[in-house]
Design a protein around this motif. Structure first.
Motif, short mmCIF file in Angstrom:
data_model
loop_
_atom_site.label_atom_id
_atom_site.label_comp_id
_atom_site.label_asym_id
_atom_site.label_seq_id
_atom_site.Cartn_x
_atom_site.Cartn_y
_atom_site.Cartn_z
N THR A 135 9.22 0.72 -13.18
CA THR A 135 9.44 -0.09 -14.43
C THR A 135 10.16 -1.52 -14.25
OG1 THR A 135 9.41 2.06 -15.75
CG2 THR A 135 10.57 0.07 -16.77
N ALA A 136 11.23 -1.36 -13.42
CA ALA A 136 12.10 -2.63 -13.19
C ALA A 136 10.93 -3.68 -12.46
CB ALA A 136 13.01 -2.31 -12.29
N ALA A 137 10.13 -3.07 -11.72
CA ALA A 137 9.11 -4.00 -10.96
C ALA A 137 8.18 -4.68 -12.06
CB ALA A 137 8.48 -3.29 -9.92
N ARG A 138 7.64 -3.86 -12.84
CA ARG A 138 6.82 -4.21 -13.88
C ARG A 138 7.61 -5.46 -14.90
NH1 ARG A 138 5.13 1.42 -14.30
NH2 ARG A 138 3.42 1.95 -13.24
N ASN A 139 8.71 -4.96 -15.31
CA ASN A 139 9.33 -5.92 -16.29
C ASN A 139 9.44 -7.37 -15.46
OD1 ASN A 139 9.73 -3.86 -17.88
ND2 ASN A 139 11.81 -3.39 -17.39
N LEU A 140 9.76 -7.54 -14.16
CA LEU A 140 9.79 -8.58 -13.50
C LEU A 140 8.35 -9.40 -13.12
CD1 LEU A 140 12.52 -7.68 -10.96
CD2 LEU A 140 12.83 -9.22 -12.94
N GLY A 141 7.05 -8.81 -13.62
CA GLY A 141 6.14 -9.42 -13.20
C GLY A 141 4.98 -8.83 -12.29
N ALA A 142 5.68 -7.71 -11.53
CA ALA A 142 4.71 -7.03 -10.50
C ALA A 142 3.93 -6.16 -11.32
CB ALA A 142 5.58 -6.16 -9.64
N GLU A 143 2.76 -5.78 -10.36
CA GLU A 143 1.49 -5.10 -10.81
C GLU A 143 1.56 -4.11 -10.00
OE1 GLU A 143 -3.25 -5.17 -12.05
OE2 GLU A 143 -2.25 -6.94 -11.47
N ILE A 144 1.36 -2.59 -10.67
CA ILE A 144 1.01 -1.27 -9.92
C ILE A 144 -0.31 -0.85 -10.66
CG2 ILE A 144 1.85 0.97 -9.67
CD1 ILE A 144 4.86 -0.01 -10.13
N VAL A 145 -1.15 -0.41 -9.52
CA VAL A 145 -2.43 -0.03 -9.68
C VAL A 145 -2.54 1.42 -9.14
CG1 VAL A 145 -4.92 -0.54 -9.70
CG2 VAL A 145 -3.27 -2.40 -9.73
N ARG A 146 -2.84 2.47 -9.96
CA ARG A 146 -2.77 3.78 -9.32
C ARG A 146 -4.17 4.36 -9.26
NH1 ARG A 146 -0.86 7.26 -13.43
NH2 ARG A 146 -1.30 5.48 -14.90
N ILE A 156 0.68 -1.07 0.00
CA ILE A 156 0.05 0.00 0.02
C ILE A 156 0.96 1.24 0.01
CG2 ILE A 156 -2.02 1.29 1.10
CD1 ILE A 156 -2.42 -1.79 0.45
N GLY A 157 1.02 1.93 -0.94
CA GLY A 157 1.81 3.12 -1.25
C GLY A 157 2.73 3.15 -2.29
N GLY A 158 2.81 4.29 -3.08
CA GLY A 158 3.61 4.36 -4.36
C GLY A 158 4.64 5.37 -4.02
N GLY A 159 5.29 5.63 -2.93
CA GLY A 159 6.37 6.24 -3.04
C GLY A 159 7.44 5.56 -3.00
N ALA A 160 8.73 6.25 -2.81
CA ALA A 160 10.04 5.37 -2.99
C ALA A 160 10.09 4.17 -2.40
CB ALA A 160 11.22 6.35 -2.64
N MET A 161 9.69 4.19 -1.03
CA MET A 161 9.85 3.00 -0.36
C MET A 161 9.02 1.63 -0.84
SD MET A 161 10.31 4.76 3.49
CE MET A 161 11.47 3.54 4.16
N MET A 194 1.69 -6.93 -5.96
CA MET A 194 1.13 -5.84 -6.49
C MET A 194 1.13 -4.53 -5.55
SD MET A 194 -2.62 -6.86 -6.55
CE MET A 194 -3.40 -5.48 -7.74
N LEU A 195 1.08 -3.49 -6.11
CA LEU A 195 1.17 -2.40 -5.30
C LEU A 195 -0.05 -1.37 -5.62
CD1 LEU A 195 4.25 0.16 -4.59
CD2 LEU A 195 2.01 1.07 -5.61
N VAL A 196 -0.80 -0.76 -4.72
CA VAL A 196 -1.98 0.05 -4.72
C VAL A 196 -1.62 1.38 -4.43
CG1 VAL A 196 -3.61 -1.85 -5.08
CG2 VAL A 196 -3.11 -0.95 -2.81
N GLU A 197 -1.91 2.34 -5.08
CA GLU A 197 -1.45 3.73 -4.84
C GLU A 197 -2.86 4.49 -4.93
OE1 GLU A 197 -0.71 7.44 -4.24
OE2 GLU A 197 0.76 5.78 -3.50
#
Length: 818
Positions: free
Chosen positions: A160-171, A10-15, A32-35
């Motif tokens: 981008t590196a995370a997505r390239n490895l299969g992770a998902e980001i939902v803004r 939970i949270g799309g900052g640097a950490m 996955m990450l939700v922001e």
């Protein structure tokens, strides 16, 4: 959007983005990450982007170093995307000799962990930073591998590196609530649907308290407003650029509380005012995302004026913009990284006032912890469970304001900061104050460090402190007469139920006591074989055990016990229900015998035994143990009767030469016995065998967490070893911790704790030696003094344990009666 994930961040900052990337890099691609809004919203986007190795703790130093390695080269090599990293280097200047000592101590930490710091003369400083004025400066520290990064570019490169490895980001997907299903999995309800997850990580930064409340947590985090000023072009910098000169290093003046870095052809100047400004303490405005506060130049003008005097070129620039936004502070200004207390598979990655600086490394650290079920390095300084219920609203605000104002404060050994105190105190607190107690704070508890003979508070120092002789007298009185010490801050638990015996047998690397009324020591291990916790275990009955552990471990150890206990085991936290009074010294038996009808002699009450007795009409569980190496007892009483017990022992003790003593004396005396301390000498990084605890390890026919990893490391060439050393006496130094052990010019070990042994007349240290260590002479560097050390093959004080066993007293009694 996925509806199922192994980890939801939970949270799309640097950490948060760093964690997502590092989890995917470890092979956990189903993450996955939700922001709530956009990546970097909150505080990341407006951060100044400073990156440093400078830290007072080796774990945090390495965390920051990992960030720099990523930003400088790793991410760009992996993704082809820029991070905007500038390898400018950094400087800290000072007019204070004690600050120079702090610089030297940090340099010493860097020597061991492998990060370069250079101590500079004023003339060397001028060569590196020609625009600085040297008026009053006595020296500086130079960090050649520091720099600054573009927070948005770096975060997006990690994404981008995370997505390239299969992770998902939902803004644009705020979290609405959390729940659990019948299988114990998380149900993360978001604006775009519900996600079923094994693990949930609160990396919400500015919003971490709101997310924490949804998780059932009250996080001691406060947003603080921090301003920095971006200038227009500076003629002197323009001239340097035209001349092909390198970018100026970041420069900080800790006494004046500002930092200054080159920003293209101008400057960024960032002050930390002493009067700090908490913001949105009781909740972040719902619409807040990527906004800033109005400038408040009046509150920082005086600091900027001092920066102009130190770097006159700054005065030649106009103001382009003022950035005034929130950054989060914990009560000690360190981030919260690790398990969320009492929330299975709930994690924290938040609370950092240096989120970009620490984010890359913090994400890597937590990813390893989640994947391996053990922290990769000692986590005590960053584990969020280092705060308990005492960290209420007033406390977190008071401490955040204090930390902000002391952002550049000197970190002295033995320093005690006063904001937010007292929080937890025993009924003996007022009497201890009257006796001259100088208190320290231990997990919120007020605990006497020593007892002063006058009202003058000694100055903080990196040399031998002003309380040296006072603590010496306390130790000698314990040796010659009897002393009492308040140990109530210890964490205390009861383990009971039909499954208690089986649980205790599997808890750690030693067996539990086999008989009622006996005491033992058990070390619970991590999956990697390191020491997770240390428990003093008293068997009250076959199905009932009483455990004590370090004060700072209360939530940590409660989590450990509850997570490992199975069916038929009840864990009760007794920390706030019981007080502990230690009565130690050759006359301790005589004193206590005057207050109880119980027989305290060796046959009736042997060493390492426990009995329920009455002392001065107060029921106590008396444990015949002594961490200071003398005949003695710990008296465990209901906390509401602790004041009565303390007063009675103090009054009766007058006839026996009793004097109170504090934790500094305890530390000195336990080192004379070579006793290890959890959190200093015993950490998750080293096994009990490496720590010299072979006598407390029983592996035959037993299964416990970390057993195989411990034995595998012991058989490998990578195993370290701990040893006790006497230190060359120079009349000035008092070794404390994190001093590098040298053989010639090679770093071969590190000091974990140190003190002066007043009963033996020796400065002493415990240190780990790496496999590189040989039999050649060794020395440690205490600030700027190289002191020879000599390994001791046995404890220098009473190596046969005659005193705590009562054998010496028994012999004297036999001689007395003929």
């Amino acid at each position: 959007m996925r509806t199922q994930a192994r980890v939801v961040v939970i949270g799309g900052g640097a950490m948060g983005v760093s964690l997502l990337y590092h989890l995917a890099k470890r092979g956990w691609s189903d993450v996955m990450l939700v922001e709530k809004t956009e990546l970097t919203a909150g505080s990341t986007w407006h951060a100044a982007g400073l990156c440093t190795h400078f830290a007072h703790n080796a774990t945090i130093m390495e965390m920051r170093a990992h960030s720099i390695r990523m930003y400088r080269e790793g991410l760009t090599a992996e993704t082809g995307l820029p991070t905007g990293f500038h390898a400018s280097g950094a400087l800290r200047v000072t007019r204070s000799e004690e600050r120079m000592n702090e610089f030297r101590h940090v340099q010493g930490i860097g020597d061991f962990v492998g990060h370069e710091f250079r101590i500079l003369t004023p003339q060397q400083l001028k060569e590196i930073y020609p625009l600085v004025e040297l008026d009053g400066i006595i020296g500086a520290i130079y960090e050649p591998n520091d720099g600054h990064v573009d927070p948005t570019l770096a975060t997006n490169a990690m994404a981008t590196a995370a997505r390239n490895l299969g992770a998902e980001i939902v803004r644009h997907n705020p979290v609405l609530s959390f729940g659990k299903n019948a299988a114990g999995e998380w149900l993360v309800e978001t604006a775009k649907g519900t996600i079923v997850a094994e693990h949930v990580v609160n990396a919400a930064g500015t919003w971490c308290r709101e997310i924490g409340q949804m998780m059932g947590l009250d996080l001691p985090v406060v947003p603080m407003l921090h301003q920095y000023v971006v200038t227009a072009e500076v003629p002197e910098i323009v001239a340097r650029i035209r001349a092909g000169e390198p970018e100026l290093p970041i420069i900080r003046d800790p006494e004046e509380s500002w930092y200054l870095r080159q920003e293209r052809d101008g400057y960024i100047v960032g002050p930390y005012e002493k009067t700090a400004h908490p913001w949105a303490v009781d909740g972040i405005p719902p619409a807040f995302g990527m906004e800033l506060m109005p400038p408040d130049l009046d509150s920082i003008e005086h600091i900027i004026a001092m920066a102009m005097e130190r770097v006159p070129a700054l005065a030649n620039a106009g103001i382009k913009t003022v950035v005034n936004g929130p950054i989060t502070f914990t009560p000690d200004a360190n981030p919260m990284v690790g398990p969320a207390f009492g929330v299975p598979n709930g994690w924290l990655l938040t609370g950092s006032s240096m989120g970009v600086m620490e984010g890359g490394g913090a994400g890597a650290f937590l990813a390893d912890w989640i994947v391996d079920a053990a922290p990769p390095r000692d986590a005590l300084a960053i584990d969020g469970r280092r705060f308990g219920n005492f960290a209420d609203r007033d406390y977190r605000i008071d401490k955040a304001v204090e930390c902000f104002g002391l952002q550049f404060g000197i970190h002295f050994p033995y320093e005690e900061r006063e904001a937010g105190r007292p929080r937890r105190a025993t009924p003996a607190y007022d009497q201890q104050q009257a006796e001259g107690a100088v208190f320290g704070a231990a997990y919120g508890w007020e605990r006497p460090n020593w007892f002063a003979k006058d009202d003058a508070a000694p100055d903080l120092t990196f040399r031998r402190p002003g309380w040296f002789e006072t603590v010496a007298a306390e130790c000698r009185n314990v040796r010659d007469n009897v002393g009492c010490v308040d140990l109530s801050a210890f964490s205390k638990f009861e383990v009971s139920g039909p499954g208690a015996a089986e649980f205790m047998a599997s808890l750690g690397s030693n067996r539990p006591p086999a008989r009622d009324g006996r005491i033992g020591l058990i070390h619970a291990l991590t999956s990697r074989g390191g020491v997770a916790s240390e428990f003093t275990v008293t068997r009250l009955a076959e199905d009932r055990y009483y455990l004590t552990s370090a004060a700072f471990a209360e939530r940590h150890d409660e989590d450990l016990l509850r997570s490992r206990a199975g069916a038929g085991v009840t864990i009760e936290n007794l920390t706030e229900k019981r007080g502990i009074l230690g009565v130690m010294g050759p006359k301790s038996r005589d004193l206590l015998q005057a207050l109880t009808d119980a027989d305290l002699w060796n046959v009736a009450f042997p060493w390492l035994a426990a009995q329920q007795i009455t002392v001065a009409f107060v029921p106590v569980l008396a444990l015949r143990v002594s961490y200071v190496g003398e005949l003695g007892w710990e008296l465990h009483a209901d906390l509401d009767r602790f004041g009565d017990l303390y007063r009675a022992v103090s009054e009766a003790g007058k006839s026996f030469g009793l004097a109170p003593f504090g934790i500094y004396a305890v530390n000195a005396m336990r080192l004379e016995k070579g006793y290890r301390g959890w959190g200093a000498d015993l950490t998750t990084e080293r096994t009990p065998l490496e720590s010299g605890l072979e006598a407390l390890v029983r592996t035959e026919g037993r299964s416990f967490i970390g057993r195989e990893a411990m034995l595998e490391r012991a058989a490998s060439e990578k195993s370290w070893r701990m040893a006790l050393f006497s230190v060359e006496e120079d009349g000035v130094s008092l070794p404390f911790y994190n001093h590098t052990v040298w053989q010639g010019d090679q770093a071969v070990g590190v000091v974990t704790s140190g003190a002066y042994g007043f009963r033996t007349g020796k400065p002493l240290v415990l240190a780990y030696l790496t496999p590189k260590a040989t039999a050649a002479p060794m020395h440690i560097r205490v600030i700027d003094r190289d002191l020879a050390i000599t390994e001791l093959k046995a404890a220098p004080y009473d190596p046969e344990n005659l005193k705590p066993r009562g054998i010496e007293a028994a012999v004297q009694q036999i001689k007395k009666v003929g």
